[in-house]
Design a protein around this motif. Structure first.
Motif, short mmCIF file in Angstrom:
data_model
loop_
_atom_site.label_atom_id
_atom_site.label_comp_id
_atom_site.label_asym_id
_atom_site.label_seq_id
_atom_site.Cartn_x
_atom_site.Cartn_y
_atom_site.Cartn_z
N ASN A 74 0.63 -0.85 -0.10
CA ASN A 74 0.64 0.04 0.30
C ASN A 74 0.90 1.41 0.27
O ASN A 74 2.00 0.98 0.67
CB ASN A 74 -0.86 0.14 0.65
CG ASN A 74 -2.13 -1.12 1.08
OD1 ASN A 74 -3.04 -1.00 0.53
ND2 ASN A 74 -1.55 -2.27 2.12
N VAL A 75 0.51 2.13 -0.52
CA VAL A 75 1.16 3.45 -0.09
C VAL A 75 1.28 4.17 0.65
O VAL A 75 0.14 3.61 1.80
CB VAL A 75 0.30 4.78 -1.30
CG1 VAL A 75 0.54 6.40 -1.33
CG2 VAL A 75 0.13 4.33 -2.52
N GLY A 76 2.31 4.65 1.47
CA GLY A 76 3.03 5.25 2.54
C GLY A 76 3.86 4.06 3.23
O GLY A 76 3.65 4.31 4.58
N GLN A 77 3.37 2.74 3.06
CA GLN A 77 3.92 1.61 3.75
C GLN A 77 5.01 1.55 3.41
O GLN A 77 6.25 1.90 2.59
CB GLN A 77 3.46 -0.18 3.36
CG GLN A 77 4.12 -1.39 3.06
CD GLN A 77 3.34 -2.47 3.37
OE1 GLN A 77 2.30 -2.42 2.55
NE2 GLN A 77 4.08 -3.69 3.26
N THR A 78 6.28 1.16 3.96
CA THR A 78 7.80 1.24 4.49
C THR A 78 8.15 -0.28 4.33
O THR A 78 7.95 -1.05 5.02
CB THR A 78 8.11 1.25 5.61
OG1 THR A 78 7.67 3.07 6.04
CG2 THR A 78 10.22 1.80 5.50
N ILE A 79 8.98 -0.47 3.47
CA ILE A 79 9.70 -2.13 2.58
C ILE A 79 10.98 -1.55 2.45
O ILE A 79 11.60 -0.62 2.39
CB ILE A 79 8.60 -2.27 1.41
CG1 ILE A 79 9.37 -1.37 0.12
CG2 ILE A 79 7.31 -2.51 1.88
CD1 ILE A 79 8.51 -1.72 -1.05
N GLU A 80 11.68 -2.72 2.26
CA GLU A 80 13.43 -2.69 1.59
C GLU A 80 13.47 -2.87 0.40
O GLU A 80 12.68 -3.94 -0.21
CB GLU A 80 13.86 -3.98 2.27
CG GLU A 80 14.50 -3.20 4.22
CD GLU A 80 14.94 -4.51 4.29
OE1 GLU A 80 15.03 -5.59 4.23
OE2 GLU A 80 15.83 -4.35 6.06
N ALA A 81 14.21 -2.62 -0.05
CA ALA A 81 14.39 -2.57 -1.46
C ALA A 81 16.35 -3.39 -1.71
O ALA A 81 16.54 -2.10 -1.02
CB ALA A 81 13.98 -2.34 -2.91
N VAL A 82 16.53 -4.02 -3.26
CA VAL A 82 18.22 -4.09 -3.29
C VAL A 82 17.98 -2.83 -4.48
O VAL A 82 17.53 -2.58 -5.37
CB VAL A 82 17.92 -4.73 -3.57
CG1 VAL A 82 19.30 -4.98 -3.78
CG2 VAL A 82 17.87 -5.83 -2.63
N VAL A 83 19.54 -1.94 -4.21
CA VAL A 83 19.35 -1.66 -5.43
C VAL A 83 20.35 -1.53 -6.89
O VAL A 83 21.19 -2.56 -6.73
CB VAL A 83 20.51 0.05 -5.32
CG1 VAL A 83 21.39 0.89 -6.57
CG2 VAL A 83 20.29 0.81 -4.05
N MET A 84 19.29 -1.43 -7.71
CA MET A 84 20.41 -2.61 -9.52
C MET A 84 20.77 -1.31 -9.71
O MET A 84 22.07 -1.87 -10.26
CB MET A 84 18.95 -2.78 -9.95
CG MET A 84 18.19 -4.09 -9.58
SD MET A 84 18.94 -5.45 -9.02
CE MET A 84 18.77 -6.31 -11.16
N ILE A 85 20.69 -0.23 -10.27
CA ILE A 85 21.03 0.24 -11.02
C ILE A 85 21.08 1.62 -10.43
O ILE A 85 20.42 2.22 -9.97
CB ILE A 85 20.68 1.08 -12.72
CG1 ILE A 85 20.61 -0.52 -13.20
CG2 ILE A 85 21.44 1.76 -13.18
CD1 ILE A 85 20.48 -0.30 -14.19
N PRO A 86 22.16 2.56 -9.65
CA PRO A 86 22.01 3.83 -8.73
C PRO A 86 21.84 4.95 -9.53
O PRO A 86 20.92 5.79 -9.13
CB PRO A 86 23.53 3.99 -8.08
CG PRO A 86 24.46 3.05 -8.85
CD PRO A 86 23.71 1.82 -9.05
N GLU A 87 21.93 4.94 -10.93
CA GLU A 87 21.47 6.18 -11.91
C GLU A 87 21.40 5.42 -13.40
O GLU A 87 22.77 5.52 -13.78
CB GLU A 87 22.28 7.55 -11.04
CG GLU A 87 21.41 8.59 -12.64
CD GLU A 87 22.02 10.04 -11.95
OE1 GLU A 87 21.72 10.99 -12.21
OE2 GLU A 87 22.99 9.66 -10.96
N ASN A 88 20.09 4.99 -13.76
CA ASN A 88 20.57 5.38 -15.05
C ASN A 88 20.57 6.39 -16.51
O ASN A 88 20.55 7.60 -15.91
CB ASN A 88 19.37 4.12 -16.16
CG ASN A 88 17.83 5.14 -15.67
OD1 ASN A 88 17.62 6.33 -15.06
ND2 ASN A 88 17.19 4.09 -15.79
#
Length: 305
Positions: A74-88
């Motif tokens: 849901n919008v507003g939910q805190t989650i973890e993610a992994v960086v794939m590309i710092p900046e394309n």
């Protein structure tokens, strides 16, 4: 007189919040595990405020690989993610939810197995051993031919790209293996009766039966179970088949089971093993007769030189 502007406005983004708190942002690197707040969910992308100059996004293959997990967010939910590309090239921070989605999906599989839940899966392909299906996101499962109902045995090809109902028989996350059964749903009532009858039979017991099928690897025999025995477990009638593997037909080598028996023959068999969970029987004919090799040394002693 000019009105005085209030400089103490509330922070609007995580970046502003971190700046207000005096936190120094560090550069992102591929593989970094970061925490952020979901800001937008669309049919093909998900945006996360990770406290950087731009939001991180999950798109394309990374979105598809975690679609089932994303549906729970849901919008507003805190989650973890992994960086794939710092900046394309477009200045975007590309993220992945594969790890979080994988943990979530294997937990779902565990819960489905423990609760004996009926789930829907999509048939991907048919091979010699059974059916390959999509279970959830990128996790595939396998339905062995023995776990497919008689209704579909001869026309499994018609199931490709269709959704079917199944139950999970077993799974192993370390091997990315999920074994499923279609029969446990479509033939649930019959399997329950079979399981009761199989549990009633004794390993090592001898029973009369009728040959129902002859195949290159052995013969299938329908056991003629005493109706009085069936009555004790609340079963009035059932067709209970077991397999006599070609190696269990005779102590002599059998090249073709057709040379040993034909459909309709009455035959006595010994129960080698039972599996009441799936109503499976392994039978033997040869073990009702003496092993010709037993005691051969006593009957034919080696002459002393």
């Amino acid at each position: 007189m000019t009105a005085k502007v209030n400089a103490t406005t509330e922070p609007q983004t995580m970046a502003e919040l971190l700046k207000q708190e005096g936190v120094q942002l560090k550069g992102l690197h591929r593989g970094d595990v970061i925490e952020g707040v979901v800001t937008q969910i669309s049919p093909r992308s998900l945006s996360i405020d990770i406290g950087a100059k731009t939001e991180g996004v999950i798109v394309d293959k990374e979105f598809a690989s975690a679609r089932g997990y994303i549906r729970t967010l849901n919008v507003g939910q805190t989650i973890e993610a992994v960086v794939m590309i710092p900046e394309n090239d477009a200045g975007q921070i590309l993220l992945s939810l594969r790890s979080a989605a994988e943990n979530y999906n294997w937990q779902r599989i565990k819960e489905w197995k423990e609760s004996d839940a009926i789930i829907k899966v999509k048939v991907l392909e048919i091979n010699r051993g059974g059916i390959v299906v999509a279970v959830v996101d990128e996790i595939q499962g396998f339905i062995p031919t023995s776990q497919i109902s008689q209704e579909w045995q001869e026309r499994m090809g018609d199931l490709v790209n269709k959704e079917i109902e199944v139950k999970i028989v077993d799974f192993d996350r370390t091997e990315s293996k999920v074994i499923l059964s279609e029969r446990n749903v479509s033939e649930a009532e019959d399997l329950e009766k079979r399981s009761k009858v199989v549990a009633l039979l004794k390993s090592g017991g001898s029973y009369e039966g009728i040959v129902t099928r002859v195949v290159p690897f052995g013969i299938f025999v329908k056991l003629l179970v005493d109706p009085k025995q069936l009555k004790t477990i609340g079963v009035t009638d059932i067709d209970l088949e077991g397999l006599v593997h070609i190696s269990e037909l005779s102590w002599e080598k059998i090249g073709d089971p057709m040379q040993f028996a034909k459909v309709g023959d009455k035959i006595n068999v010994k129960v080698l093993s039972t599996d009441s969970m799936v109503g499976k029987l392994s039978l033997s004919v040869k073990q009702l007769t003496p092993d010709p090799w037993e005691g051969i040394m006593e009957r034919f002693p080696v002459e002393k030189q």
